[in-house]
Design a protein around this motif. Structure first.
Motif, short mmCIF file in Angstrom:
data_model
loop_
_atom_site.label_atom_id
_atom_site.label_comp_id
_atom_site.label_asym_id
_atom_site.label_seq_id
_atom_site.Cartn_x
_atom_site.Cartn_y
_atom_site.Cartn_z
N LYS A 1 31.21 43.93 26.22
CA LYS A 1 31.16 44.10 24.77
C LYS A 1 31.53 42.84 24.00
O LYS A 1 31.38 42.78 22.80
CB LYS A 1 32.10 45.23 24.34
CG LYS A 1 31.70 46.58 24.90
CD LYS A 1 32.69 47.63 24.46
CE LYS A 1 32.35 48.97 25.09
NZ LYS A 1 33.36 49.99 24.75
N THR A 2 32.01 41.85 24.70
CA THR A 2 32.38 40.60 24.05
C THR A 2 31.37 39.51 24.41
O THR A 2 30.81 39.53 25.51
CB THR A 2 33.80 40.15 24.46
OG1 THR A 2 33.83 40.00 25.88
CG2 THR A 2 34.84 41.17 24.03
N PRO A 3 31.14 38.59 23.49
CA PRO A 3 30.15 37.53 23.77
C PRO A 3 30.54 36.67 24.97
O PRO A 3 31.72 36.47 25.25
CB PRO A 3 30.17 36.69 22.49
CG PRO A 3 30.78 37.55 21.45
CD PRO A 3 31.71 38.48 22.16
N HIS A 4 29.53 36.17 25.66
CA HIS A 4 29.73 35.16 26.70
C HIS A 4 29.85 33.82 25.97
O HIS A 4 29.06 33.52 25.07
CB HIS A 4 28.54 35.12 27.66
CG HIS A 4 28.25 36.42 28.31
ND1 HIS A 4 29.02 36.94 29.33
CD2 HIS A 4 27.27 37.33 28.09
CE1 HIS A 4 28.53 38.09 29.72
NE2 HIS A 4 27.46 38.36 28.97
N ILE A 5 30.82 33.02 26.33
CA ILE A 5 31.04 31.74 25.66
C ILE A 5 30.75 30.60 26.64
O ILE A 5 31.30 30.57 27.75
CB ILE A 5 32.50 31.61 25.15
CG1 ILE A 5 32.85 32.76 24.21
CG2 ILE A 5 32.71 30.25 24.48
CD1 ILE A 5 32.05 32.82 22.94
N ALA A 6 29.88 29.70 26.21
CA ALA A 6 29.61 28.49 26.98
C ALA A 6 30.32 27.34 26.28
O ALA A 6 30.07 27.07 25.11
CB ALA A 6 28.11 28.23 27.05
N GLU A 7 31.23 26.69 26.98
CA GLU A 7 31.95 25.55 26.43
C GLU A 7 31.18 24.29 26.79
O GLU A 7 30.96 24.01 27.97
CB GLU A 7 33.37 25.49 26.98
CG GLU A 7 34.23 26.65 26.53
CD GLU A 7 35.64 26.60 27.10
OE1 GLU A 7 35.94 25.72 27.94
OE2 GLU A 7 36.45 27.46 26.70
N GLU B 1 31.33 25.25 21.35
CA GLU B 1 31.20 26.53 22.06
C GLU B 1 29.95 27.23 21.56
O GLU B 1 29.70 27.28 20.35
CB GLU B 1 32.41 27.44 21.80
CG GLU B 1 33.67 27.00 22.48
CD GLU B 1 34.80 28.00 22.31
OE1 GLU B 1 34.68 28.94 21.48
OE2 GLU B 1 35.81 27.85 23.00
N LEU B 2 29.16 27.76 22.48
CA LEU B 2 27.98 28.54 22.13
C LEU B 2 28.23 29.97 22.58
O LEU B 2 28.62 30.20 23.72
CB LEU B 2 26.73 27.97 22.79
CG LEU B 2 26.37 26.55 22.39
CD1 LEU B 2 25.21 26.04 23.23
CD2 LEU B 2 26.04 26.47 20.91
N ALA B 3 28.01 30.92 21.68
CA ALA B 3 28.28 32.33 21.96
C ALA B 3 26.98 33.07 22.24
O ALA B 3 26.07 33.07 21.41
CB ALA B 3 29.03 32.98 20.79
N PHE B 4 26.92 33.70 23.41
CA PHE B 4 25.75 34.48 23.81
C PHE B 4 26.02 35.96 23.61
O PHE B 4 27.16 36.42 23.73
CB PHE B 4 25.42 34.22 25.28
CG PHE B 4 24.84 32.86 25.53
CD1 PHE B 4 23.47 32.70 25.67
CD2 PHE B 4 25.64 31.75 25.63
CE1 PHE B 4 22.93 31.45 25.90
CE2 PHE B 4 25.11 30.49 25.87
CZ PHE B 4 23.74 30.34 26.00
N GLU B 5 24.95 36.69 23.30
CA GLU B 5 25.05 38.15 23.18
C GLU B 5 25.71 38.71 24.43
O GLU B 5 25.46 38.21 25.53
CB GLU B 5 23.66 38.78 23.02
CG GLU B 5 22.94 38.41 21.75
CD GLU B 5 23.44 39.17 20.54
OE1 GLU B 5 24.19 40.15 20.69
OE2 GLU B 5 23.09 38.76 19.42
N PRO B 6 26.55 39.75 24.29
CA PRO B 6 27.23 40.30 25.46
C PRO B 6 26.29 40.88 26.50
O PRO B 6 26.48 40.69 27.68
CB PRO B 6 28.14 41.38 24.89
CG PRO B 6 27.98 41.37 23.44
CD PRO B 6 26.97 40.36 23.06
N LEU C 1 19.03 34.52 22.97
CA LEU C 1 20.08 35.24 23.69
C LEU C 1 21.45 35.02 23.06
O LEU C 1 22.44 35.57 23.53
CB LEU C 1 20.11 34.78 25.16
CG LEU C 1 18.80 34.89 25.92
CD1 LEU C 1 18.96 34.31 27.33
CD2 LEU C 1 18.29 36.31 25.98
N MET C 2 21.51 34.24 22.00
CA MET C 2 22.78 33.85 21.39
C MET C 2 23.08 34.65 20.13
O MET C 2 22.19 35.23 19.51
CB MET C 2 22.74 32.36 21.01
CG MET C 2 22.69 31.43 22.16
SD MET C 2 22.64 29.73 21.58
CE MET C 2 22.77 28.89 23.14
#
Length: 121
Positions: free
Chosen positions: A10-16, A22-27, A77-78
């Protein structure tokens, strides 16, 4: 009757990326949404004739189109703020951003006008 448990993120995937980005992807991105985006990416790759496993001898314009298709795929996807960053194309003149776009053809045309007109910011 047996009971099954499923975990849905339920929480976004974070790419550092580096120290500051940081880029936040849909959960969860599944099914048709993902497959449609992936198909558009593959179609662009096929139309350009670019083999992503062998980039030797690839024309710069074709490589730009495929690179843009990869960014559009990832942007889809973000979360919106990260997608806007991923999809932004900046026209840079003498080290300064003079305009930003999302459409590659518009950005290239505008960058060409800046270049050929000899404009400076």
């Amino acid at each position: 009757m047996a009971t099954k448990s499923f975990a849905i993120n339920k929480t976004p995937h974070i790419a550092e990326i580096g120290d500051d980005l940081e880029l936040a992807f849909e959960p969860e991105v599944m099914g048709d949404e993902f497959m449609d985006a992936y198909q558009r990416l593959r179609d662009t790759q096929r139309q350009s004739g670019v083999d992503l496993d062998d980039l030797s001898g690839v024309d710069g314009a074709d490589l730009r189109r495929v690179t843009r298709a990869v960014r559009v795929f990832l942007g889809g996807l973000m979360l919106p703020e990260s997608a806007a960053l991923m999809l932004r194309l900046d026209v840079v003149v003498e080290g300064k951003v003079v305009e930003s776009f999302e459409d590659l053809d518009v950005a290239l045309a505008r960058a060409g006008r800046w270049f050929w007109a000899g404009h400076t910011p």
